[in-house]
Design a protein around this motif. Sequence first.
Motif, PDB file in Angstrom:
ATOM      1  N   GLY A 171       0.884  -0.729   0.065  1.00  0.00           N
ATOM      2  CA  GLY A 171       0.013  -0.112   0.023  1.00  0.00           C
ATOM      3  C   GLY A 171       0.933   1.379  -0.125  1.00  0.00           C
ATOM      4  N   LYS A 172       0.483   2.598  -0.579  1.00  0.00           N
ATOM      5  CA  LYS A 172       1.200   3.783  -0.125  1.00  0.00           C
ATOM      6  C   LYS A 172       1.693   4.129   0.931  1.00  0.00           C
ATOM      7  CE  LYS A 172      -1.457   5.480  -4.473  1.00  0.00           C
ATOM      8  NZ  LYS A 172      -2.319   6.579  -5.170  1.00  0.00           N
ATOM      9  N   ALA A 173       0.261   3.791   2.183  1.00  0.00           N
ATOM     10  CA  ALA A 173       0.966   4.341   3.468  1.00  0.00           C
ATOM     11  C   ALA A 173       2.319   3.008   3.675  1.00  0.00           C
ATOM     12  CB  ALA A 173      -0.370   4.196   4.435  1.00  0.00           C
ATOM     13  N   GLY A 174       1.936   2.108   3.760  1.00  0.00           N
ATOM     14  CA  GLY A 174       3.148   0.812   3.942  1.00  0.00           C
ATOM     15  C   GLY A 174       4.458   1.114   3.339  1.00  0.00           C
ATOM     16  N   TYR A 175       4.292   1.606   1.511  1.00  0.00           N
ATOM     17  CA  TYR A 175       5.930   1.446   1.447  1.00  0.00           C
ATOM     18  C   TYR A 175       6.120   3.084   1.553  1.00  0.00           C
ATOM     19  CZ  TYR A 175       8.888   2.544  -2.700  1.00  0.00           C
ATOM     20  OH  TYR A 175      10.364   3.153  -3.652  1.00  0.00           O
ATOM     21  N   ARG A 176       5.670   4.203   1.853  1.00  0.00           N
ATOM     22  CA  ARG A 176       5.973   5.730   2.824  1.00  0.00           C
ATOM     23  C   ARG A 176       6.724   5.376   3.703  1.00  0.00           C
ATOM     24  NH1 ARG A 176       1.874   7.933   2.718  1.00  0.00           N
ATOM     25  NH2 ARG A 176       1.920   8.856   0.256  1.00  0.00           N
ATOM     26  N   TRP A 177       6.189   5.072   4.685  1.00  0.00           N
ATOM     27  CA  TRP A 177       6.665   3.928   5.803  1.00  0.00           C
ATOM     28  C   TRP A 177       8.006   3.336   5.630  1.00  0.00           C
ATOM     29  CZ3 TRP A 177       8.673  -0.042   7.701  1.00  0.00           C
ATOM     30  CH2 TRP A 177       8.897  -0.609   9.470  1.00  0.00           C
ATOM     31  N   ALA A 178       8.380   1.977   4.880  1.00  0.00           N
ATOM     32  CA  ALA A 178       9.126   1.582   4.589  1.00  0.00           C
ATOM     33  C   ALA A 178      10.405   2.540   3.769  1.00  0.00           C
ATOM     34  CB  ALA A 178       8.948   0.411   3.714  1.00  0.00           C
ATOM     35  N   TRP A 179       9.757   3.630   2.758  1.00  0.00           N
ATOM     36  CA  TRP A 179      10.892   4.664   1.998  1.00  0.00           C
ATOM     37  C   TRP A 179      11.992   5.071   3.710  1.00  0.00           C
ATOM     38  CZ3 TRP A 179      11.280   9.791   2.147  1.00  0.00           C
ATOM     39  CH2 TRP A 179      12.550  10.284   1.839  1.00  0.00           C
ATOM     40  N   GLN A 180      11.044   5.314   4.105  1.00  0.00           N
ATOM     41  CA  GLN A 180      11.526   6.447   5.209  1.00  0.00           C
ATOM     42  C   GLN A 180      12.255   5.258   6.590  1.00  0.00           C
ATOM     43  OE1 GLN A 180      11.069  10.120   6.148  1.00  0.00           O
ATOM     44  NE2 GLN A 180      12.731   9.541   6.979  1.00  0.00           N
ATOM     45  N   TYR A 181      12.056   4.487   6.880  1.00  0.00           N
ATOM     46  CA  TYR A 181      12.620   3.882   7.467  1.00  0.00           C
ATOM     47  C   TYR A 181      13.891   3.355   6.679  1.00  0.00           C
ATOM     48  CZ  TYR A 181      14.191   0.097   9.831  1.00  0.00           C
ATOM     49  OH  TYR A 181      15.070  -1.519  10.645  1.00  0.00           O
ATOM     50  N   VAL A 182      14.343   2.781   5.900  1.00  0.00           N
ATOM     51  CA  VAL A 182      15.341   2.998   4.229  1.00  0.00           C
ATOM     52  C   VAL A 182      16.253   4.207   5.348  1.00  0.00           C
ATOM     53  CG1 VAL A 182      16.543   1.778   2.932  1.00  0.00           C
ATOM     54  CG2 VAL A 182      14.151   0.981   3.725  1.00  0.00           C
ATOM     55  N   GLN A 183      15.588   4.913   4.666  1.00  0.00           N
ATOM     56  CA  GLN A 183      16.388   6.154   4.827  1.00  0.00           C
ATOM     57  C   GLN A 183      17.155   6.721   6.376  1.00  0.00           C
ATOM     58  OE1 GLN A 183      16.992   8.948   2.312  1.00  0.00           O
ATOM     59  NE2 GLN A 183      15.598   6.825   1.546  1.00  0.00           N
ATOM     60  N   ASP A 184      16.661   6.029   7.578  1.00  0.00           N
ATOM     61  CA  ASP A 184      17.375   6.449   8.878  1.00  0.00           C
ATOM     62  C   ASP A 184      17.942   5.224   9.118  1.00  0.00           C
ATOM     63  OD1 ASP A 184      15.780   8.359   8.801  1.00  0.00           O
ATOM     64  OD2 ASP A 184      13.896   7.097   9.517  1.00  0.00           O
ATOM     65  N   LEU A 185      17.603   4.842   7.750  1.00  0.00           N
ATOM     66  CA  LEU A 185      18.957   3.239   9.023  1.00  0.00           C
ATOM     67  C   LEU A 185      20.521   3.120   8.282  1.00  0.00           C
ATOM     68  CD1 LEU A 185      17.359   0.079   7.083  1.00  0.00           C
ATOM     69  CD2 LEU A 185      17.999   0.035   9.327  1.00  0.00           C
ATOM     70  N   ASP A 186      20.885   3.167   9.352  1.00  0.00           N
ATOM     71  CA  ASP A 186      22.899   3.037   9.642  1.00  0.00           C
ATOM     72  C   ASP A 186      22.835   2.611   8.540  1.00  0.00           C
ATOM     73  OD1 ASP A 186      25.789   3.347  10.532  1.00  0.00           O
ATOM     74  OD2 ASP A 186      25.344   3.071  12.275  1.00  0.00           O
ATOM     75  N   PRO A 187      23.765   2.777   7.431  1.00  0.00           N
ATOM     76  CA  PRO A 187      24.404   2.070   6.564  1.00  0.00           C
ATOM     77  C   PRO A 187      25.654   1.001   7.445  1.00  0.00           C
ATOM     78  CG  PRO A 187      24.531   4.473   5.870  1.00  0.00           C
ATOM     79  CD  PRO A 187      24.183   4.077   7.285  1.00  0.00           C
ATOM     80  N   GLU A 188      26.084   0.798   8.014  1.00  0.00           N
ATOM     81  CA  GLU A 188      27.253   0.510   8.348  1.00  0.00           C
ATOM     82  C   GLU A 188      26.050  -1.120   9.786  1.00  0.00           C
ATOM     83  OE1 GLU A 188      30.066   2.330  10.305  1.00  0.00           O
ATOM     84  OE2 GLU A 188      31.147   3.043   8.565  1.00  0.00           O
ATOM     85  N   ARG A 189      25.513  -0.814  10.590  1.00  0.00           N
ATOM     86  CA  ARG A 189      24.660  -1.558  11.535  1.00  0.00           C
ATOM     87  C   ARG A 189      23.193  -1.498  11.352  1.00  0.00           C
ATOM     88  NH1 ARG A 189      28.226  -1.872  16.165  1.00  0.00           N
ATOM     89  NH2 ARG A 189      26.212  -2.202  17.694  1.00  0.00           N
ATOM     90  N   GLY A 190      22.680  -0.898  10.611  1.00  0.00           N
ATOM     91  CA  GLY A 190      21.297  -1.025  10.534  1.00  0.00           C
ATOM     92  C   GLY A 190      21.284  -2.141   9.643  1.00  0.00           C
ATOM     93  N   VAL A 191      21.691  -2.860   8.535  1.00  0.00           N
ATOM     94  CA  VAL A 191      21.147  -3.362   8.048  1.00  0.00           C
ATOM     95  C   VAL A 191      22.100  -4.509   7.259  1.00  0.00           C
ATOM     96  CG1 VAL A 191      20.903  -2.420   6.166  1.00  0.00           C
ATOM     97  CG2 VAL A 191      19.961  -4.718   5.938  1.00  0.00           C
ATOM     98  N   ALA A 192      22.166  -6.142   7.434  1.00  0.00           N
ATOM     99  CA  ALA A 192      23.331  -6.629   6.938  1.00  0.00           C
ATOM    100  C   ALA A 192      22.308  -7.455   6.422  1.00  0.00           C
ATOM    101  CB  ALA A 192      23.828  -7.805   8.474  1.00  0.00           C
ATOM    102  N   ILE A 193      23.292  -8.099   5.174  1.00  0.00           N
ATOM    103  CA  ILE A 193      22.924  -8.187   3.960  1.00  0.00           C
ATOM    104  C   ILE A 193      24.270  -9.768   4.284  1.00  0.00           C
ATOM    105  CG2 ILE A 193      22.508  -8.176   1.549  1.00  0.00           C
ATOM    106  CD1 ILE A 193      21.537  -5.324   2.007  1.00  0.00           C
ATOM    107  N   GLY A 194      23.784 -11.415   3.377  1.00  0.00           N
ATOM    108  CA  GLY A 194      24.644 -11.605   3.205  1.00  0.00           C
ATOM    109  C   GLY A 194      24.615 -13.017   2.253  1.00  0.00           C
TER     110      GLY A 194
END
Length: 756
Positions: A171-194
């Motif tokens: 949904g549009k509200a969910g996408y807006r929340w997800a976009w803002q959440y990713v903008q606020d993420l610390d690139p080094e500690r906020g998310v790990a990809i493997g």
Amino acid sequence: MTLLDDLRAQLARYDDDALTALGNRGLLRRAYKDLETQTAEIDAAADAEAVAVRVSGHVVRFDARGPAQAQCGCPAAGVCQHILAAAIALQRSAASGTESVADTSTADVDATRRDAAAVATSDPNLDPNLDPSPNPSVDADAAVDAHGAWLAPLHAALLAFDAAALRKHAGKAGYRWAWQYVQDLDPERGVAIGGDKHVRMAFAHPRIGFRYMGGGLDALIADAQPAQIEKYRVAAVLAYRRAYGATIEAPEPTGRARAAALDLGMDHALPEGGEAVREEARARLRERTKRLLLECVELGLSHLSPAIEQRFSTLAVWAQGAEYYRLALALRRLADHVEWLNARAGGADEHRLCDEIAFVYGLIAALDTAAARGAAPAHLLGRARNRYDAAARLELLGLGAHPWRSASGYVGLTMLFWSPSEQAFYSCTDARPEQQRGFDPIARYRAPGPWAGLGAPQQATGRRIVLDGAQLSAQGRLSGSDATVATVQALAPDASFLAQLLVCAQWSDAAQARAERKRSLLAEPQPMRDWMVLRPARFGEPRFDAARQTLVWPLFDEAGERLDLELPYSAYTEHAIGRIETAANAGVPPGTCVVARMRDDGDAVAEPLSLIAPDAATARSPERSPVDALYFDPAPAAQSGLAGALEGAWKRLRRVGARTDAPVAPATMASEIPAPLRELRHALLAQAERGIGPTVGAALTRTLEARLRRLRDAGFHGFPPTLAADAPLPEHLLRLHYLQLQYARLYDGGAESLEG
């Protein structure tokens, strides 16, 4: 390739952990037992759009979306043991057939690489020179080059999800929340990809991880089930795109912003309300707050009236209603400080007030910039209260606890833990108002709780604790919820308690790490990162500073640098002070580590919590815990006798106020702040205290510009060369004061916080 082949290729990426995330460990065990006694029958010809698997008398149907969306004929809701058994049967059928995903040919690998490249070149927002390896913060195991046969198709599929598909899913509200959440993420500690055979994405807070083995967005399997899981799936995809250098599309404007962009005219404009009204209220609030800050500087901080305090209080209420929680807290502090000045209270200080006003000015400027970009960073907005999110499972080491009393009249007990997997400290606090009878923080250490399965906080000290259903805040605080279940476990016979901790043996490294975390004045406070495990090369002699009623215990590292452990005397620290004196008199064994919290000021000072003995690192029995809780544990038998008598003498001397020791000079790690910065600070503070009258404008401008030239000649090019004519002098003074505070923070990362 048939649907059966597609399913086999997708299921080949599932391991036991992925199947457990799809269901749970109990269901997976039952699925394996079913397959031990029964044979699964696979029917791929019954329906061209589905594959049916008969197992244990039930039919499981798979479509192209994979096992996450499989349907079983049994009455169980969601994923059942039959779905897991059918998935395992399909895996085994692929391994026993002539075609195996693990035996992918070189041509197939090249084809998957071409697919990934085709997606990259078809996306206009993606860098055409994109390296399939993510940024350095991403685990190197996730590099597509290393596991092309397995990960290249998944990499291509994740990058192929466009904004329209993501909006449709959440949904549009969910996408807006997800976009803002990713903008606020610390690139080094906020998310790990493997990942090895599949892609893993894990967020630090809330603690939720996703596994992607192929398929649509519904096929992203989470290891926890928060409310509105769809928006977290979208956030995982957006975080993956950002990690690999792809831009992410901003959400659509809402309310009045969209109407203004379309220029519908007044007759067709959208009605006021909701987010548009809130943004207007926030803009007015920022303007009014800025105006009051400039007025305070113009009047002079020594001449503020009670009306100023009332206006700050009113703005604080407004900020709380506008969901500017961090600003509201700062405005309440300003109101309190003005009240103290008018009451001539001992804690009032015009210089401290000027620092706080400059900080609020900087926060307002940052909020203005964010609003102009249509962003709302969480670290600038703040939080109304501590929010706890579910964490799937936590494995922790207990490091002790300490009782405390706050200036606001609360008493409590705080337990400290270390997570070896997350390499982070966590805490859990039980607190009550001091007036509430029946709560004793010291007795709480040996009382049941706070979680089911934990007999008392004492049982967690020096042991391994596994928490199921834990609730965790963004600041690293654990909730004492009854829904959390704790399992107390001993270390393995060959495990070392100290080996699982992150130990600091160089005080300069500790100072540098803290400086890196606090480079910005507006950085969000991270209290858990102030805790450290210190390994001194030498312990000094503890001395009690009777003038400050504080015990000072110097520690020295291998380079001879000094760091002081300090404990102010109180009823809650009396036992810990006596224990430190006793231990020092008996001799601290070499290699002993200290768990301590670094103090948030310019001195090299920490507050001790517990000791970790090197020879008890592999102890299992409760009688010999590796952690010595200074606030609660009795002194070892080897430290009794004369040392115990000395301890009693110290206590008696303190109670009668005897001044047995000379004042102890604190150690310092602060870097020397250059003279031009110090001189600018003194000049700005003096002017703010006096105020800026109508007759001092020209002379003050010349004086400030002369100081700016000297600063720029010294290399401080963050300062402007001249004062712009479009801003009043009080605003220039606050800008310069904020800049010098920021430079001082860069020189001394341990400088005292302006937020409490």
